[in-house]
Design an enzyme around this catalytic site. Sequence first.
Site, mmCIF file in Angstrom:
data_model
loop_
_atom_site.group_PDB
_atom_site.id
_atom_site.type_symbol
_atom_site.label_atom_id
_atom_site.label_comp_id
_atom_site.label_asym_id
_atom_site.label_seq_id
_atom_site.Cartn_x
_atom_site.Cartn_y
_atom_site.Cartn_z
ATOM 1 N N HIS A 145 0.839 -1.208 0.000
ATOM 2 C CA HIS A 145 0.000 0.000 0.000
ATOM 3 C C HIS A 145 0.866 1.248 0.000
ATOM 4 O O HIS A 145 2.066 1.188 0.277
ATOM 5 C CB HIS A 145 -0.904 0.008 1.231
ATOM 6 C CG HIS A 145 -0.183 0.273 2.531
ATOM 7 N ND1 HIS A 145 0.635 -0.660 3.140
ATOM 8 C CD2 HIS A 145 -0.136 1.369 3.326
ATOM 9 C CE1 HIS A 145 1.137 -0.164 4.262
ATOM 10 N NE2 HIS A 145 0.686 1.077 4.403
ATOM 11 N N HIS A 203 11.154 10.153 -6.296
ATOM 12 C CA HIS A 203 12.382 9.887 -5.543
ATOM 13 C C HIS A 203 12.250 8.536 -4.850
ATOM 14 O O HIS A 203 11.215 8.263 -4.233
ATOM 15 C CB HIS A 203 12.580 10.932 -4.439
ATOM 16 C CG HIS A 203 12.778 12.331 -4.915
ATOM 17 N ND1 HIS A 203 13.949 12.766 -5.471
ATOM 18 C CD2 HIS A 203 11.956 13.411 -4.907
ATOM 19 C CE1 HIS A 203 13.839 14.053 -5.781
ATOM 20 N NE2 HIS A 203 12.642 14.471 -5.454
#
EC number: 2.7.7.12
Lengths: 351, 351
Positions: free
Chosen positions: A166, A301
């Site tokens: 998740h 990132h």
Amino acid sequence: AATFRASEHQHIRYNPLQDEWVLVSAHRMKRPWQGQVEPQLLKIVPRHDPLNPLCPGATRANGEVNPHYDGTFLFDNDFPALQPDAPDPGPSDHPLFQAEAARGVCKVMCFHPWSDVTLPLMSVPEIRAVIDAWASVTEELGAQYPWVQIFENKGAMMGCSNPHPHCQVWASSFLPDIAQREERSQRAYQGQHGEPLLMEYGRQELLRKERLVLTSEHWLVLVPFWAVWPFQTLLLPRRHVRRLPELTPTERDDLASIMKKLLIKYDNLFETSFPYSMGWHGAPTGSEAGANWDHWQLHAHYYPPLLRSATVRKFMVGYEMLAQAQRDLTPEQMSSSCSGLSKVLVAVATA
Amino acid sequence: AATFRASEHQHIRYNPLQDEWVLVSAHRMKRPWQGQVEPQLLKIVPRHDPLNPLCPGATRANGEVNPHYDGTFLFDNDFPALQPDAPDPGPSDHPLFQAEAARGVCKVMCFHPWSDVTLPLMSVPEIRAVIDAWASVTEELGAQYPWVQIFENKGAMMGCSNPHPHCQVWASSFLPDIAQREERSQRAYQGQHGEPLLMEYGRQELLRKERLVLTSEHWLVLVPFWAVWPFQTLLLPRRHVRRLPELTPTERDDLASIMKKLLIKYDNLFETSFPYSMGWHGAPTGSEAGANWDHWQLHAHYYPPLLRSATVRKFMVGYEMLAQAQRDLTPEQMSSSCSGLSKVLVAVATA
Ligand SMILES: O=P(O)(O)O[C@H]1O[C@H](CO)[C@@H](O)[C@H](O)[C@H]1O
Ligand SMILES: O=P(O)(O)O[C@H]1O[C@H](CO)[C@@H](O)[C@H](O)[C@H]1O
């Protein structure tokens, strides 16, 4: 004087995106490690656990029952750090005591109905569904909020308290600190050089070929010149794209496939389910979405905590907290240690 | 609309010293924790271990033998991140690829000959000796280098690989990132308001009395209004002092005693040898030491990682790494949970 070699001689490097410096001291990898070793995850994660609040059909903390979802599943975080209706702290009475209102929403997105898979173990179409869900939630929350932060904390080492695959989505009424920095840097670069900072940066990395980890028709993955974490990477579209929802179907399919490849490399690096925090940055949204944000380039990132093995992490402590980030191997060394490593070694059933 | 209460309503606060914002979401402490629990240190540390390279008489990695020291002991780090003679990377060929020379030295300072004590368990005169050693090393390395960073990583959770009480000193040819930020903010504040930022800040906190942890004749300890870590504190002299060596003998004695009190409170908070990274910031040194640095006020930061108990830490991950620092209780709640807690509970022999 000796000739400078980045892999042997400490130096500092500048991060033009976030306006920060990092100390690169590659020779430090030679020191012995007698410090903390992280607990290894030995527990087998069951595919379905009716007591896990992220599983299909499970009951959550607030009493709601999850649907029997079979793809991604988005719901409100039961313990949100941002709520839509917090009152305003009011005007500050002193320049050293400034507080401001913060409003927002926090959501959780399950990637898959099974608890025992991770993104690299999911199929490309399943990852594509996650990308579509990211784009939709950016659109939905971005209609109201200027910043929609999608991030995944993977692994116990990254504070993740639930093994079910998740991510989280926190949308806020303010531009968070790091978004502000990236906004300032990208705006200034465009002003000075007439093109987006990350477009030029991606092009340069393609020419220099020293820090590339993966390339595809539409995407690049590289270790930034200024990376702080040992195995940090930056994922960039080749085309000028400001936000996730702008991605074409072809770019989304290609993204799913390059993400899978990157995450397999990560898993293979230390033969472990590689921990990281990752997240997306794109142009601000909300009521100002229509302004000119052409200096922004969408990117993700990846910040993995590991340094030497599956159980020895990089500690960003002492000097790093008080003075400046410091890394123990060069970004170039990291990208070369990732070449190869593309076979699936981690033996967990793929969907 | 409801009335704003900091302990119930999320808001953002500004850190004027480091020019950063933090999200304060105090209501988040209510959420259950099912994530990583840190290994508890069960090992008894022997008072003397001839194989521990920090002990008196032990042989270090480079073959040198430590003296049979009986106070503090300073020596060169055998695996330094900064070396005095690294060559210059030369001019950068592109604004997005900037590297610069970094030179310096890294030292280690043992606080005490025994491995089984920590600062709070040492006597006030023993702590005073550490303070004198800090002042001397600042003078010695500050003669050559513009920045001398003294820092202590305490506890395995903070990447400390040796239980022997010690700190590190990294001196550099450049002003590190955080030093630069504090320089900019303090200089700007002095320019605008005609007095040092931290002098006014300390005075305000003494008036407001909401975030004080300890006060003495010459020092204050408080939880900054903008603290990021749950139990972060700031240690400040009352007098305007720019650097450690300027402290008078009386101020040093008083510092030893307030440090001992603070660290006992920390140990008592979760009845554990409290982990933290701490360090000193003072005006830059080196060849520019004679310039006007009156906007600087000496201070120490304490950054402890714990959140809920001796084994449950605050994870600065995901949102914090990608967007903005976030804390789960207010600084005011923290300072009140520290009142009391001054009895020595942790039962380890004191020197
Ligand atoms: O030098 P040590 O204690 O081995 O290392 C520790 O402190 C350094 C300075 O904060 C960090 O760079 C390292 O990551 C940490 O493990
Ligand atoms: O919301 P979670 O997953 O329980 O919590 C985790 O992620 C958050 C957002 O990065 C952090 O603030 C928490 O410290 C971390 O434990």
